[in-house]
Enzyme design. Structure first.
Site, PDB file in Angstrom:
ATOM      1  N   ASP A 142       0.608 -26.122  16.268  1.00 32.34           N
ATOM      2  CA  ASP A 142       0.486 -26.008  14.812  1.00 32.34           C
ATOM      3  C   ASP A 142       1.691 -25.356  14.153  1.00 32.34           C
ATOM      4  OD1 ASP A 142      -2.005 -27.150  14.957  1.00 32.34           O
ATOM      5  OD2 ASP A 142      -3.063 -25.232  15.057  1.00 32.34           O
ATOM      6  N   ARG A 188      -5.122 -27.290  10.895  1.00 32.12           N
ATOM      7  CA  ARG A 188      -6.181 -26.993   9.921  1.00 32.12           C
ATOM      8  C   ARG A 188      -5.626 -26.427   8.635  1.00 32.12           C
ATOM      9  NH1 ARG A 188      -8.848 -25.262  14.673  1.00 32.12           N
ATOM     10  NH2 ARG A 188     -10.842 -26.311  14.954  1.00 32.12           N
ATOM     11  N   LEU A 296      -4.408 -36.495  21.975  1.00 28.28           N
ATOM     12  CA  LEU A 296      -3.193 -37.088  22.545  1.00 28.28           C
ATOM     13  C   LEU A 296      -1.943 -36.433  21.979  1.00 28.28           C
ATOM     14  CD1 LEU A 296      -4.334 -40.815  22.468  1.00 28.28           C
ATOM     15  CD2 LEU A 296      -4.138 -39.357  24.493  1.00 28.28           C
TER      16      LEU A 296
END
Lengths: 415, 415
Positions: A142, A188, A296
């Protein structure tokens, strides 16, 4: 006198966490201050159960396997999402086991939550005058860790997403009918990975045509308008959207579809792309596909960034060296010193500065309309996906290392 | 006297259709019998609009680009799904254009429908005594063409699916909680691609644990029972299912989704995998993810099979050579002459034998329960994914060739 080193992995997988493990092991094997190197199976959770293996025994006898480890995705040692309760008994148990194994150096590879573990353990050791040096190695696809220019794992995920966009663009370019493809990227609250899709725009390739990050409130009306406008200019429009886009009131766009939350209280997201597909079908009516690369994008060891692999490896050795030099409560980090040529400098940083914080994309790196990123972002991202790592192949498939094949799982032994 | 060659591409993309195009062009450039080499933009549809470019002009001046073409997915020349109407005026128009461009050789790359085009055009030319030799080059990721041991494009898609399964298996192996992953593979009526997922089982890796092909009626009850049983033995169960599985009455399993879907996609599921995910959630209740690689499995040029690339290239040259030698109404094919070592022999076959037919998986290559394949299938599949092709990279991304960058699209010119 040499003391032993123990290493653990924690949190979600990336394609290069094992590169960091390989870097830590290689440094440890060559250090005179370090005796045996142990691995915790399933992180701190495995440590508490004394589920421990000897990495030095394993890799001393199979040195060529270290290279395979460096190029294998996910986590060789397994993972956990264990949160330290903070009670005294738990700490006692952990340091009792560490003493039993004569551990002087404790290195933990993980994200925000894992750095919190490093902080708590090192604080406790300091307070109790226990001579165990505890350091962290950062990781996350992230790219939301603070105190580091970019997180190991991010570059490879970024390369995967940009490659997907290129290949979808080639796939869709063959027909002259109108179509929309919506690719949902992980992240997120931080849009770094979604943003990295724009790297697909080499030469004159316009894909991705629209990019939506979670840092900007998402408006379904604006989205429909944006897509309509792009369809006027292009037959095939490719949209990349973060799984975590929210409306102006802070509600996840996908929230209607999935109301479960995971253990850490994060909302479980899937279906932003599927939802927007339905929107385009209804409001525009052309051919639409939603693609969700899902896990993936974090585990595609066959197309990792060489830059990422090498940095992850180096950050692994830097964290062990720091512990060996007597540092504790720190994590290994890197600072970009130059973009042309791309250069970094390795050092360490106090874990207190990173634990439980989050680095999101600055608003000024996103365009005003909130459907694309700026040139600063591209300049920042470009070097991180560079280079093709030499993933070993056998029988036509990536030849990843698997601890189960080495026949040591659940075997506890010392050298 | 040398005559000109024209080449077109048709149908859906694969990762190696351009390898066949490169093979055809390379053979054509070296032949004394062949003058200019033309390309139809968007297949027969483009031919009818005289949307034609000169490939010989392009690649004679950029010979190094032929290698890039060989390693680029999708379709350099664009595609169409045009079905010949069969009326005389259309045939006249086609052969009028071919005469204008002094075409002696017409080569068409595609699947079943495209071979039907080859058949119709060659029949017409024979009947009218028009001296244009018309041959086909087969392609499809589905591997459902008859008259050939396996279709070019299939091996690369198979390698992609098997790699996905390996990477998902590594990703999920890190936690010790129970989980099910359902991967949906392409292939509506033929299960070859779904079957190829079992190649992931190198060493002791058990994934995929369950494999469902469309050739066997699918029972949701049996599926739930199968998954439950595997969950007793394994923490993480990976299922690969064909998008086209049907119940015993021939209804697509994914059709069940349509009932109860509300307007904006809230509860709407997009496919077989998504439907089975909901089934597992309801009937078993553990963590479930559905993955649909979608178009990525046919366009992932970054992880193609070297065997596939080379065979596609060779089949391209064989089809041009056949036309040059005076054959018409044939397609280039290959026959496996040995498995150890893997060897093939190239030849041609009458298109009448392949057009409008479909090769599905023999029932005896699927196990009795219908949830796995047999050893014969594995032996057949293994060689087809072998070898790592040298995909060119630039700036960290696959450097595919794009006709738009060569600045020739919509330009019609002769050498």
């Amino acid at each position: 006198m040499a003391k032993n080193l123990i290493i653990g992995q924690s949190g979600g997988p990336t394609a290069v966490i094992n590169s960091s493990l390989a870097g830590a092991i290689e440094y440890g094997l060559q250090s005179d201050a370090i005796g045996n190197i142990y691995g915790m199976i399933n992180g701190i959770e495995g440590l508490l159960e004394e589920n421990i293996i000897s990495l030095s025994a394993m890799f001393r006898s199979m040195p060529h396997e270290l290279n395979r480890l460096k190029h294998s995705p996910a986590m060789f040692l397994g993972s956990c999402r264990y949160k330290l309760s903070g009670d005294r008994e738990e700490f006692n148990r952990i340091f009792e086991i560490l003493e039993m194994y004569e551990i002087g150096y404790f290195v933990y590879i993980g994200g925000n939550d894992s750095m919190d573990t490093v902080k708590k353990l090192s604080d406790y050791a300091k307070k109790k005058n226990i001579d165990v040096k505890i350091t962290g190695i950062p990781k996350t696809i992230d790219n939301d860790l603070v105190g580091i220019d970019h997180s190991p794992g991010f570059g490879s995920a970024a390369k995967y997403i940009a490659t997907c966009v290129r290949e979808v663009a080639f796939d869709t370019s063959i027909y002259s009918i109108k179509s929309v493809h919506i690719i949902e990227a992980m992240g997120r609250d931080a849009g770094w990975l979604t943003a990295s899709s724009v790297l697909a725009r080499q030469d004159d390739m316009p894909a991705p045509h629209l990019v939506y990050l979670p840092e900007v409130p998402f408006s379904v009306e604006n989205f429909v308008e944006d897509v309509k406008k792009k369809l006027e200019e292009y037959n095939s429009v490719i949209v990349v959207v973060s799984e975590g886009v929210k409306d102006k009131d802070g509600n996840y766009i996908s929230a209607a579809q999935d109301s479960g939350a995971d253990k850490f209280g994060h909302a479980r997201l899937s279906g932003t792309g599927a939802y927007l597909k339905a929107v385009v079908e209804k409001e525009i009516g052309c051919k639409v596909r939603a693609l969700e690369p899902s896990v993936l994008q974090r585990s595609a060891g066959h197309i990792v960034s060489l830059c990422d692999v090498n940095e992850a490896f180096n950050l692994g050795s830097v964290a062990v060296r720091a512990a060996e030099e007597g540092q504790t409560g720190v994590f290994s980090t890197l600072r970009r010193t130059s973009n042309k040529p791309y250069c970094v400098e390795y050092s360490t940083e106090d874990v207190a500065k990173v634990a439980n914080q989050e680095k999101t994309v600055p608003r000024e790196w996103i365009n005003e309309r909130g459907n694309d990123v700026t040139e600063e972002m591209v300049t920042y991202l470009k070097p991180l996906i560079r280079g093709v790592a030499q993933t070993p192949f056998r029988g036509g498939l990536p030849d990843y290392i698997d601890i189960r094949h080495l026949d040591v799982r659940n075997q506890r032994y010392k050298d």
